[in-house]
Design an enzyme around this catalytic site. Sequence first.
Site, mmCIF file in Angstrom:
data_model
loop_
_atom_site.group_PDB
_atom_site.id
_atom_site.type_symbol
_atom_site.label_atom_id
_atom_site.label_comp_id
_atom_site.label_asym_id
_atom_site.label_seq_id
_atom_site.Cartn_x
_atom_site.Cartn_y
_atom_site.Cartn_z
ATOM 1 N N GLN A 116 48.189 -8.150 53.643
ATOM 2 C CA GLN A 116 47.170 -8.066 52.591
ATOM 3 C C GLN A 116 47.406 -9.107 51.501
ATOM 4 O O GLN A 116 46.473 -9.528 50.821
ATOM 5 C CB GLN A 116 47.153 -6.663 51.954
ATOM 6 C CG GLN A 116 46.581 -5.585 52.837
ATOM 7 C CD GLN A 116 47.657 -4.875 53.629
ATOM 8 O OE1 GLN A 116 48.700 -5.442 53.944
ATOM 9 N NE2 GLN A 116 47.426 -3.624 53.961
ATOM 10 N N ASP A 162 48.589 3.882 45.501
ATOM 11 C CA ASP A 162 47.662 4.713 46.280
ATOM 12 C C ASP A 162 47.679 6.166 45.826
ATOM 13 O O ASP A 162 46.739 6.918 46.076
ATOM 14 C CB ASP A 162 48.004 4.635 47.767
ATOM 15 C CG ASP A 162 47.651 3.271 48.301
ATOM 16 O OD1 ASP A 162 48.443 2.334 48.090
ATOM 17 O OD2 ASP A 162 46.556 3.123 48.882
ATOM 18 N N ASN A 206 52.946 3.176 47.013
ATOM 19 C CA ASN A 206 52.163 1.946 47.219
ATOM 20 C C ASN A 206 52.616 1.314 48.530
ATOM 21 O O ASN A 206 53.526 1.833 49.207
ATOM 22 C CB ASN A 206 52.344 0.991 46.031
ATOM 23 C CG ASN A 206 51.329 -0.141 46.039
ATOM 24 O OD1 ASN A 206 50.133 0.102 46.198
ATOM 25 N ND2 ASN A 206 51.774 -1.370 45.888
ATOM 26 N N LYS A 207 52.009 0.207 48.882
ATOM 27 C CA LYS A 207 52.280 -0.469 50.146
ATOM 28 C C LYS A 207 53.776 -0.641 50.389
ATOM 29 O O LYS A 207 54.522 -0.949 49.471
ATOM 30 C CB LYS A 207 51.577 -1.832 50.115
ATOM 31 C CG LYS A 207 51.701 -2.678 51.347
ATOM 32 C CD LYS A 207 51.310 -1.958 52.617
ATOM 33 C CE LYS A 207 49.915 -1.382 52.567
ATOM 34 N NZ LYS A 207 49.636 -0.447 53.690
ATOM 35 N N ARG A 245 42.742 8.421 56.364
ATOM 36 C CA ARG A 245 43.994 7.814 55.869
ATOM 37 C C ARG A 245 44.638 8.810 54.900
ATOM 38 O O ARG A 245 43.984 9.275 53.961
ATOM 39 C CB ARG A 245 43.726 6.472 55.172
ATOM 40 C CG ARG A 245 43.235 5.417 56.177
ATOM 41 C CD ARG A 245 43.393 4.014 55.658
ATOM 42 N NE ARG A 245 44.778 3.605 55.572
ATOM 43 C CZ ARG A 245 45.170 2.471 54.978
ATOM 44 N NH1 ARG A 245 44.291 1.675 54.411
ATOM 45 N NH2 ARG A 245 46.447 2.145 54.944
ATOM 46 N N ARG A 293 39.980 -1.325 52.735
ATOM 47 C CA ARG A 293 41.273 -0.703 52.453
ATOM 48 C C ARG A 293 41.482 -0.807 50.945
ATOM 49 O O ARG A 293 40.682 -1.415 50.239
ATOM 50 C CB ARG A 293 42.408 -1.302 53.297
ATOM 51 C CG ARG A 293 42.210 -2.646 53.868
ATOM 52 C CD ARG A 293 42.191 -3.740 52.858
ATOM 53 N NE ARG A 293 43.315 -3.618 51.989
ATOM 54 C CZ ARG A 293 43.387 -4.015 50.747
ATOM 55 N NH1 ARG A 293 42.365 -4.612 50.187
ATOM 56 N NH2 ARG A 293 44.452 -3.843 50.015
ATOM 57 N N GLY A 294 42.564 -0.218 50.455
ATOM 58 C CA GLY A 294 42.742 -0.151 49.015
ATOM 59 C C GLY A 294 42.195 1.181 48.532
ATOM 60 O O GLY A 294 41.060 1.554 48.863
ATOM 61 N N ALA A 295 43.019 1.896 47.758
ATOM 62 C CA ALA A 295 42.692 3.290 47.429
ATOM 63 C C ALA A 295 41.281 3.482 46.850
ATOM 64 O O ALA A 295 40.504 4.309 47.361
ATOM 65 C CB ALA A 295 43.760 3.849 46.494
HETATM 66 O O1 MRU Z 1 46.963 -0.140 53.387
HETATM 67 P P1 MRU Z 1 46.134 -0.599 52.227
HETATM 68 O O2 MRU Z 1 45.769 -2.053 52.305
HETATM 69 O O3 MRU Z 1 44.941 0.302 52.005
HETATM 70 O O4 MRU Z 1 47.083 -0.430 50.980
HETATM 71 C C1 MRU Z 1 46.574 -0.800 49.715
HETATM 72 C C2 MRU Z 1 47.594 -0.744 48.645
HETATM 73 O O5 MRU Z 1 48.737 -0.393 48.855
HETATM 74 C C3 MRU Z 1 47.108 -1.072 47.266
HETATM 75 O O6 MRU Z 1 48.134 -1.638 46.510
HETATM 76 C C4 MRU Z 1 46.635 0.227 46.588
HETATM 77 O O7 MRU Z 1 45.672 0.850 47.359
HETATM 78 C C5 MRU Z 1 46.116 -0.024 45.237
HETATM 79 S S1 MRU Z 1 44.493 -0.733 45.314
HETATM 80 C C6 MRU Z 1 43.874 -0.958 43.788
#
Ligand code: MRU
Length: 372
Positions: A208, A249, A259-260, A95, A54-56
């Site tokens: 996370q 993201d 973002n999250k 996603r 996960r993470g963009a």
């Molecule tokens: O749902 P996730 O864990 O994929 O969400 C990730 C985030 O919100 C991160 O902050 C974002 O992707 C930036 S990662 C460098």
Amino acid sequence: MRKTGEEFRSIWQNPADPTVVQIIDQRRLPHEYVVHDLKTWQDGADAISDMLVRGAPLIGATAAWSLYLAANQRSGKSDCRECVLRAAEALGLTRPTAINLKWALDRCRRVIDAASGDSDLVSLLEVEARSICDEDVEISRRIGEHGLKLIEAISASKPGEPVNILTHCNAGALATINYGTATAPVYFAHAKGIDVHVWVDETRPRNQGSQLTAWELAENGVPHTLIVDNAGGHIMQHGLVDICITGTDRTTRTGDVANKIGTYLKALAAHDNSVPFYVALPSTTIDWTISDGIRGIPIEERDPDEVSRIYGRIGDRLETVNTVATNTKIRNFAFDVTPAKFVTGLITEQGICAASEKGLTELFPNMAAQKS
Ligand code: MRU
């Protein structure tokens, strides 16, 4: 191999069998460090949907490697190219919020168009996936160098005291290929001997923060304290936060950031308490086609089970338990949008800019001209 730095990667080819791509199953951290094999493009798609990765930036990189796997799977069959293109379509649906996914797939589609045969397709996609990863490492490194200056300035203003940084979710090495975005300046400051301390938001529902960011910071020896998601406003009111740094993201060309879920509330609290709120991002996260983040950015809604259940250790066992009544109605919004007016600045690989169209365009004039 867990520490960030030269040796760390969140995704890699198995050295013993390069037709297999390997990842860390992030669902199992911090309790277990399990390497998971991706042998087919469907394995890659599942890893993205189920959040093994996960993470963009890592989502984008996993999609690119998945297309390499797809080409390997069908190489020599008459429908190889069509299958890879169908895999790209399916991966694009895994996603919806992180724009890096589309960015990486578009980049691979250009490679698919240029390939002259199956073996060419396989090797070109392999090179492309590797380049996406290598470039991301360099981008995160440069974000770290630019963001370091902010931390250095705060440290200089309060000699003998730690710089307290609040972050939300995991925008660390685990969310990118190495270093992270929000965490890169922290790692660079820590490596330089600056006294840093990170407030880690738990980040419900998938935790996370408590399960990934806290683990990552501990592996790197960075002092940190875990707090529940709702504590941020309180600690800002009491002067315990010098700077917030989060990831994103998707960033609109006007500087709104998705973002999250919960990031927006931290930005509001930061604004009310005059705490600088910075967002760290690779340019691959900018969506130049959107100007209004609240209306334009698709917000992923995930399985309600993520809200009703919690995963953790009970004695020697790892278990998931239900925490709510079975008939409780739940909605699980995975992201929110923080309007640019609450963002003090954007930390990018090209430098730090205002969260505005002017700021982003000045740093990335070519991208702005091509894509808006
Ligand atoms: O749902 P996730 O864990 O994929 O969400 C990730 C985030 O919100 C991160 O902050 C974002 O992707 C930036 S990662 C460098």
